[in-house]
Design a protein around this motif. Structure first.
Motif, PDB file in Angstrom:
ATOM      1  N   THR A  83       0.839  -1.196   0.000  1.00 21.60           N
ATOM      2  CA  THR A  83       0.000   0.000   0.000  1.00 21.60           C
ATOM      3  C   THR A  83       0.873   1.245   0.000  1.00 21.60           C
ATOM      4  O   THR A  83       1.794   1.363   0.790  1.00 21.60           O
ATOM      5  CB  THR A  83      -0.894  -0.013   1.253  1.00 21.60           C
TER       6      THR A  83
ATOM      7  N   CYS B  87      -6.358  -5.151   2.588  1.00 21.86           N
ATOM      8  CA  CYS B  87      -5.139  -4.352   2.556  1.00 21.86           C
ATOM      9  C   CYS B  87      -4.013  -5.097   3.273  1.00 21.86           C
ATOM     10  O   CYS B  87      -4.188  -5.532   4.409  1.00 21.86           O
ATOM     11  CB  CYS B  87      -5.388  -3.005   3.229  1.00 21.86           C
TER      12      CYS B  87
ATOM     13  N   SER C   3      -1.587  -4.010   4.659  1.00 22.60           N
ATOM     14  CA  SER C   3      -1.091  -3.290   5.822  1.00 22.60           C
ATOM     15  C   SER C   3      -2.110  -3.264   6.958  1.00 22.60           C
ATOM     16  O   SER C   3      -1.813  -3.640   8.073  1.00 22.60           O
ATOM     17  CB  SER C   3      -0.716  -1.869   5.435  1.00 22.60           C
ATOM     18  N   CYS C   4      -3.359  -2.814   6.661  1.00 19.18           N
ATOM     19  CA  CYS C   4      -4.311  -2.609   7.752  1.00 19.18           C
ATOM     20  C   CYS C   4      -5.429  -3.633   7.775  1.00 19.18           C
ATOM     21  O   CYS C   4      -6.220  -3.673   8.705  1.00 19.18           O
ATOM     22  CB  CYS C   4      -4.902  -1.209   7.680  1.00 19.18           C
TER      23      CYS C   4
ATOM     24  N   SER D   4      -8.089  -3.714   5.978  1.00 16.97           N
ATOM     25  CA  SER D   4      -9.443  -3.293   5.553  1.00 16.97           C
ATOM     26  C   SER D   4      -9.747  -3.889   4.182  1.00 16.97           C
ATOM     27  O   SER D   4      -8.860  -4.202   3.405  1.00 16.97           O
ATOM     28  CB  SER D   4      -9.602  -1.787   5.421  1.00 16.97           C
TER      29      SER D   4
ATOM     30  N   CYS E  15      -6.919   0.986  -0.877  1.00 16.28           N
ATOM     31  CA  CYS E  15      -7.248   0.898   0.542  1.00 16.28           C
ATOM     32  C   CYS E  15      -7.808   2.272   0.905  1.00 16.28           C
ATOM     33  O   CYS E  15      -7.136   3.280   0.760  1.00 16.28           O
ATOM     34  CB  CYS E  15      -6.009   0.612   1.390  1.00 16.28           C
TER      35      CYS E  15
ATOM     36  N   CYS F 195      -4.927   3.851   7.685  1.00 18.82           N
ATOM     37  CA  CYS F 195      -4.133   2.669   7.330  1.00 18.82           C
ATOM     38  C   CYS F 195      -2.668   2.887   7.675  1.00 18.82           C
ATOM     39  O   CYS F 195      -2.079   3.896   7.295  1.00 18.82           O
ATOM     40  CB  CYS F 195      -4.296   2.398   5.842  1.00 18.82           C
TER      41      CYS F 195
HETATM   42 ZN   LIG Z   1      -4.762  -0.232   4.411  1.00 16.44          ZN
END
Ligand SMILES: [Zn+2]
Length: 656
Positions: free
Chosen positions: A323, A396, A398-399, A401, A412, A417
């Motif tokens: 991301t 995502c 990373s997060c 979502s 995302c 995030c």
């Molecule tokens: Zn994210």
């Protein structure tokens, strides 16, 4: 047994012809660079070989519907070498624009109406593709009244042709969609936006698919056109008046301008929605075109510049999605290490979601990659792959979502995030030049919940740093000192540090020449930016929107003691120092030229009329704009372009 020179020449010529045919049919097997290298090889052995002087190629499988070009459609001279470019330019004023990775097209208008469209073909005659081009929105069926009016002094007869030449291309966004459509229709699979255009132009059926294409005009030819246009800039403005699109362009003079332009273009090349494979340079003074003339296959007043690209083959080991600070989730392939352009390549960008889907990219696929202007090599095409669908992340990386598919991208949308926040703050740290605050330390601060926004950096205490692992008194003091030192920041660095999508350092350097304060910049509208410098509409909107979205952050930063230093516009004593001009509406001279002149002489060009405005300049005050009303109410004089010129001349004389 070694080959004789003749055998080698013959072999090379055959090879060149074969690749030329493949290219024009839309299925090239080698890169442009490899192709050029073949031509160079042949040129070294036999400079006059007839294969070298062929422009385009007549493919066998298309109909015999040929049309003559009254003026031959030549190809452009090209160079990969900045030195060669500069020795061609010889410090003459040039107009630079994008080299579009498309297909050349000639449009013929009579009495202002489109009567014929043809491809370049062999340069002497091309294929009639009128039926297909009628589907293309950006190829006007009728030229705009305004452009015809300016030609009325020429007394063109009803039979006289106006020919407009340019490049037909497919937007990167449209490409995957169109490619899927073609597969569904049972048509051959296209491998790139350029090939898809060539492919559809050469078809007899499914001509409606041409409606997905766009067109940039570059040239206009009519009886007397070589005397009519004095500058390339005037020609561009005529093309725009006639209803055509023209890519962003720039007037350049100095060696440094050219180098800066190429550097900036290389940086932004991937951010455009159409394929750019270099830059085209044209002498602005068109009277020089007449004297320079042309060789058998290219004009001398125009040259294209391309970055040297080297291609290689490798195998995908793994596809990694990550991301960015704007929330786009992009795919990068980890590949088997390959040696290319003096570097060992282990990562290759796969562009975007759409590319991965279209080419069904997976681990173990054998692919061809290219490394040219850009630092990171790119995926070019698939060589060998097993059947099966690619793996597209749903969340995502990373997060976590849920990701949204937006056009060709994967997004995302979570503003909080982690990846987006980290990259945004890291960008600030880099641009504001806060030394020693590494990514690792930043992550430590984020995990300790001391930092979650840019402004939090300026609330940190020495104790916060001392809590980080391996951080002693001395380092903590230094970090605090560095943060304090970053509070005084130049306007350009401040803008870069905000990380606004669509603008990099070169853009801000350029914009702050005109809008020298943050206030001025915040007031600028997308129209101001477009009229200023041939900014693309999308970029202009992105920039103004981005500035507005960051207003809140800016206020918080100012409250915490951030001071933005104004950009110095003038250097030394100059005749128009201290004067401020505002340009509005239609102008007889190209706007950019006027701005350039005023700035060189030390004046400022602003986008809004205030008490301080010296004069409001326009060659058409017939329409009352908010600017004219404001000028009237403040008693600011309104001048024509000529009046401005007289004023400048007077000032220059006074100086002597
Ligand atoms: Zn994210």
């Amino acid at each position: 047994m070694s080959q004789s020179k003749e055998e080698l020449i013959e072999k090379l010529a055959c090879e060149i012809l074969r690749h030329k045919a493949l290219y024009y049919e839309g299925f090239p097997e080698i890169s442009d660079f490899e192709y050029d290298a073949l031509e160079e090889k042949l040129k070294a052995l036999d400079p006059g070989h007839k294969v070298l002087n062929l422009v385009g190629f007549e493919t066998k499988n298309i109909s015999k519907n040929k049309r003559q070009h009254k003026t031959p459609m030549l190809s452009l001279a090209k160079t990969y070498d900045v030195k060669e470019l500069l020795s061609w330019q010889k410090e003459k004023e040039i107009v630079a624009t994008h080299k579009i990775d498309g297909n050349s097209l000639s449009l013929i208008y009579k009495k202002g109406e489109l009567v014929l469209a043809k491809t370049r073909g062999n340069g002497e005659e091309g294929e009639d593709v009128t039926g297909k081009i009628l589907w293309v929105k950006e190829c006007p069926k009728k030229l705009q009244e305004k452009s015809l009016d300016t030609l009325s002094i020429l007394d063109l007869a009803d039979d006289d042709e106006i020919e407009v030449r340019g490049e037909l291309y497919c937007l990167e966004e449209e490409f995957p969609r169109l490619a899927e459509k073609m597969i569904a229709l049972g048509l051959p699979e296209a491998s790139s936006p350029r090939n898809i255009v060539a492919g559809i132009l050469s078809r007899k059926n499914h001509i409606h698919l041409a409606r997905y294409f766009n067109f940039f005009a570059f040239e206009v030819i009519f009886k007397g056109s070589s005397q009519f246009f004095k500058t390339e800039m005037a020609k561009i403005s005529w093309l725009r008046d006639a209803g055509f699109s023209y890519p962003p362009y720039k007037l350049l003079l100095k060696e440094n301008d050219i180098k800066e332009y190429l550097f900036a273009l290389k940086e932004e090349i991937d951010s455009h929605s159409y394929g750019i494979d270099g830059a085209v340079f044209n002498f602005n003074d068109l009277t020089s075109h007449e004297t320079l003339g042309e060789t058998a296959h290219h004009p001398r007043y125009k040259i294209s510049f391309k970055w040297q690209g080297e291609t290689g083959k490798t195998k995908i080991q793994k596809i990694i999605w990550s991301t960015s600070r704007f929330g786009t989730v992009t795919p990068v392939a980890q590949v088997e290490p390959t040696y290319l352009s003096d570097a060992t390549i282990t990562n290759v960008t796969l562009h975007n979601l759409a590319h991965v889907k279209l080419f069904k990219l997976k681990a173990h696929d054998e692919i061809e990659i290219i490394r040219s202007g850009e630092v990171i090599p790119k995926f070019l095409r698939v060589i060998k792959q097993l059947p099966g669908e690619p793996l597209i992340p749903k969340e995502c990386p990373s997060c976590g979502s849920k990701l949204k598919e937006e056009s060709i991208r994967l997004l995302c949308e979570n503003n909080l995030c982690g990846a987006r926040v980290i990259f945004k703050i890291l960008n600030w740290i880099k641009q504001a030049q806060i030394d020693d605050l590494s990514e690792k330390r930043l992550i430590g601060l984020i995990e300790a919940r001391k930092v979650s926004h840019i402004e939090d950096l300026y609330k940190l205490t020495k104790e916060d740093f001392l809590e980080l692992p391996m951080t002693k008194e001395k380092l903590a003091t230094k970090l605090m000192h560095n943060i304090e030192g970053s509070k005084k920041i130049s306007l350009v660095n401040f803008l870069c540090a905000l990380g606004i999508e669509g603008a990099g350092k070169t853009t801000w350097l350029h914009l702050t020449k005109v809008f020298s304060t943050l206030e001025d910049l915040l007031k600028a509208t997308p129209e101001d930016l477009i009229s200023l410098d041939g900014f693309a509409e999308k970029t202009a909107e992105q920039i103004t929107k981005g500035l507005k979205e960051n207003k809140n952050l800016m206020e918080k930063l100012f409250a915490l003691g951030i001071e933005v230093e104004k950009r110095e516009v003038t250097d030394g004593q100059v005749p128009l120092e201290g004067l401020v001009f505002v340009l509005t509406g239609a102008l007889l001279r190209p706007r950019e030229e006027i701005i350039e002149d005023l700035q060189t002489l030390g004046a400022k060009v602003s986008s809004s009329v205030t008490k301080k405005t010296t004069a409001l300049v326009s060659d058409d005050f017939s329409k009352k704009s908010s600017k004219t009303t404001k000028a009237e109410s403040l008693g600011v004089p309104t001048w024509s372009g000529d009046e401005l010129n007289n004023f400048i001349e007077k000032k220059l004389k006074e100086k002597k």
